[in-house]
Design an enzyme around this catalytic site. Structure first.
Site, mmCIF file in Angstrom:
data_model
loop_
_atom_site.group_PDB
_atom_site.id
_atom_site.type_symbol
_atom_site.label_atom_id
_atom_site.label_comp_id
_atom_site.label_asym_id
_atom_site.label_seq_id
_atom_site.Cartn_x
_atom_site.Cartn_y
_atom_site.Cartn_z
ATOM 1 N N CYS A 122 -11.436 -12.703 -15.636
ATOM 2 C CA CYS A 122 -11.335 -11.299 -16.033
ATOM 3 C C CYS A 122 -11.588 -11.204 -17.538
ATOM 4 C CB CYS A 122 -9.963 -10.723 -15.686
ATOM 5 S SG CYS A 122 -8.588 -11.448 -16.592
ATOM 6 N N HIS A 133 11.142 -5.752 15.037
ATOM 7 C CA HIS A 133 10.274 -4.739 15.626
ATOM 8 C C HIS A 133 10.063 -3.587 14.661
ATOM 9 C CE1 HIS A 133 14.328 -4.923 17.331
ATOM 10 N NE2 HIS A 133 14.390 -3.601 17.285
#
Length: 667
Positions: free
Chosen positions: A12, A581
């Protein structure tokens, strides 16, 4: 010599944060796929973990995630994906790049099409090529700006005029520091220009690049008496904009000369490199730069006048512009544009001298830019501390680390938080940074150092007020960030009502229709050799895999649904099993994902206190909550009471066998 399935190079502009964030994301994504990878980083300390020729030759595919030159020509002929570093900052994004790179290696029609598609979409993007060259120059320039600016600022500790031998506060050591700092700052534009050129035309372009940068500083010398071009005269410089133009000019002139001299005999290659290229390129670039010095100086002056005009419109207008630019992409091109503008104005300010209008405006502008860059990481720190329960453990840890990054003027630490929810996190960051910038201008803060964060507080005029402005921006932004995360958490919690304890039925009392449950567990959704440090890491993995498999559209929403369910009561069972879940509108189809960790996931509350080895995760669309959800949950709970079922699932390392065993109990 070790061989790797994937090799990668990251880089970068600053070489501080993005470079290593992309490296980590690529390594995690490769591990998820059972692939070996080596990532070469191009940071501020240079090239680390450098790839060897044999490693490049032995790799199946290459991923280049960089906004600077990483010598990608080394990978010629290899299946490769080349993108900007910002497109590899999350594990999910990095995984997609790896998949694309691997798909490019085959000879079948699909792989060939994918390869062509990659070239068109990313590799040949003109915008990315220009940006990469520009950022190569910026990354090399920044270290000169930081070193020179801080040394110059430190010299002021002995007094504002301590460098002046005729002043009462003169100090010879301070004068030497200012001389050294001034030299480093003066190299800013030539280095910017040279390394833009080097990114385009490689090493031969350095000479004309440096010359172009020097001309950008001094302009076209003219004799004041005759009005004629005169080497002994004085010119008007045209700053970093001229350096950018000169860098691109020098680079492409070298490419042109390479074509012009391509017909010369091979044995004259040495002559071309040491004589022809530097001579002709310097002459051409020099003449063009001197020729455009007038218009470029006018453009540079107009830009500075525009910014000063914003200041005349009030602190709110100028501060809002600075804050929004700095927080828009946190280290990207817009942020860098604001920062480079600030350093250019600071350079002029220091050259003008303390007490001048130019000095006051430039140092005040730099203080506002620095404040805007410091705020985003501090917003995340405030948010993860005050609203801890709304964040995963991974996000909490990253937010705490951001306290150090923010205080040292490294904005990039906030990027992972923004990429998860660009809306509304980006506007929140922009608002916080703007508040800090506006207050900094109002408080008349002056910062003669271009970097360093709070480390340069001793040389900041009105330093306590500067800190106050930054804290106000961080707190306001942090409160808004927490409010958003709270809203998001509660929304997912409502979509996941408390599940009632499921008693094992005597027989198949609740039977899911075969059409709904026959193929919930697919072989590709069974992961048998994972290693998770915590419950949240395991659930995050499941959430990301759900998105990759097309089961869900938003990994964060799925993760929040999992967390909301765990907050109501643990889903950890006994003997190493858990049945987490998630019910969410972000889930597009009901499915089951199974993950196994032989060493056990600690920190997951279970009925017998044992670590979780197998998590059978249920993912249910919000519209099916209470129907499909309860049917499948009931079936799984029933199966877990069967000793043979538990032994088979827990003992097997065959994904197909595990999928078949669970599916047999769901029909």
């Amino acid at each position: 010599m070790a061989k790797f399935d994937i090799i990668a190079a990251t880089g970068c502009p600053t070489g501080i944060a993005h470079t290593f964030m992309a490296k980590e994301a690529l390594e995690k994504a490769a591990a998820e796929r059972g692939l070996t990878i080596k990532v070469e980083t191009h940071g501020q300390v240079g090239v680390e973990n450098e790839l060897t020729k044999s490693e490049i030759a032995g790799a199946k595919a290459v991923v280049v995630a960089a906004d600077k030159d990483v010598q990608a020509e080394r990978f010629a002929g290899k299946p490769m994906v080349s993108v900007g570093v910002s497109k590899a900052l999350s594990v999910e994004a990095a995984g997609k790049l790896i998949d694309r790179a691997l798909s490019a290696k085959g000879d079948d029609t699909v792989a060939a099409a994918a390869d062509v598609e990659d070239d068109v979409e990313e590799k040949e993007s003109i915008g990315h090529i220009i940006y990469k060259h520009l950022m190569n120059g910026v990354s090399h320039m920044l270290v000169f700006v930081v070193a020179g600016g801080v040394l110059t600022a430190v010299s002021f500790l002995w007094g504002i005029t301590s460098f002046d031998s005729t002043a009462s506060d003169y100090n010879s050591f301070a004068a030497m520091l200012k001389i050294i700092g001034g030299i480093a700052m003066n190299l800013m534009v030539p280095v910017l220009s040279a390394y833009i050129a080097e990114s385009i035309g490689k090493r031969p372009a350095l000479v004309p690049g440096f010359v172009a940068g020097m001309i950008a500083i001094q302009g076209l010398p003219v004799n004041a008496e005759t009005g004629m071009i005169d080497a002994g005269g004085a010119g008007v410089g045209f700053g970093f904009l001229g350096g950018i133009v000169g860098g691109f000019l020098a680079g492409y002139v070298i490419l042109l000369l390479e074509k012009v001299f391509a017909g010369l005999p091979k044995n004259l290659d040495g002559l071309k490199a040491i004589f022809l290229y530097p001579l002709f390129s310097t002459a051409i670039v020099g003449l063009v730069m001197l020729g455009i010095s007038g218009p470029m100086a006018a453009i540079n002056t107009a830009m500075m006048d525009f910014l000063k005009g914003l200041s005349a419109s009030g602190a709110v207008v100028l501060g809002l512009a600075i804050g929004c630019m700095c927080a828009f992409d946190m280290g990207g091109p817009v942020n860098k544009a604001a920062y480079v503008t600030g350093t250019a104005m600071l350079t002029e300010a220091l050259a003008a001298g303390v007490g001048t209008d130019t000095y006051n405006f430039g140092t005040n502008f730099m203080a506002a830019v620095s404040a805007a860059c410091i705020v985003p990481p501090l917003i995340t720190t405030f948010a993860v501390v005050v609203g801890k329960k709304y964040f995963s453990q991974e996000d909490h840890d990253a937010g705490v680390v951001n306290l150090i990054l923010g205080c040292t003027h490294i904005t990039e630490g906030a990027i992972p938080f923004m990429t998860k929810n660009i809306w509304p996190v980006m506007p929140i960051m922009m608002l916080g940074s703007s508040i800090a910038s506006i207050l900094t201008i109002m408080f008349n803060v002056h910062d003669p150092a271009p970097h360093g964060g709070f480390l340069v507080l001793p040389v900041v005029e009105n330093g306590p007020l500067w800190v106050l402005a930054i804290l106000i921006g961080a707190v306001v932004g942090g409160i808004l960030f927490v409010a958003f995360k709270k809203y998001d958490f509660e929304k997912n919690q409502k979509a996941a009502p408390a599940a009632k304890p499921v008693e094992a039925p005597k027989a198949a009392a609740v039977e899911a229709p075969k059409a709904e449950a026959a193929d919930f567990v697919k072989v590709e959704n069974v992961f048998v050799a994972e290693d998770f440090a915590s419950r949240d890491e395991a659930l995050s993995f499941v959430s990301n895999q759900a998105v990759k498999a097309g089961i869900a559209s938003d990994a964060d929403a799925v993760m929040n649904a999992f967390r909301a369910r765990e907050a109501e009561g643990t889903t950890g069972m006994m003997e190493g099993f858990a049945i987490p879940h998630a019910k969410s509108d972000a889930i597009t189809e009901a499915a089951v994902i199974v993950v196994k960790d032989e060493s056990g996931v600690t920190g997951w509350d279970t009925m017998d206190g044992a670590p979780v080895n197998v998590a059978i995760a249920l993912l249910i669309p919000g519209a099916q909550a209470g129907t499909t959800h309860l049917k499948i949950l009931s079936k799984v709970a029933e199966a877990l009471m069967d000793e043979d079922f538990r032994a088979t699932v827990k003992g097997s390392t065959d994904a197909a066998e595990i999928a078949k065993t669970i599916n047999a109990r769901l029909v």
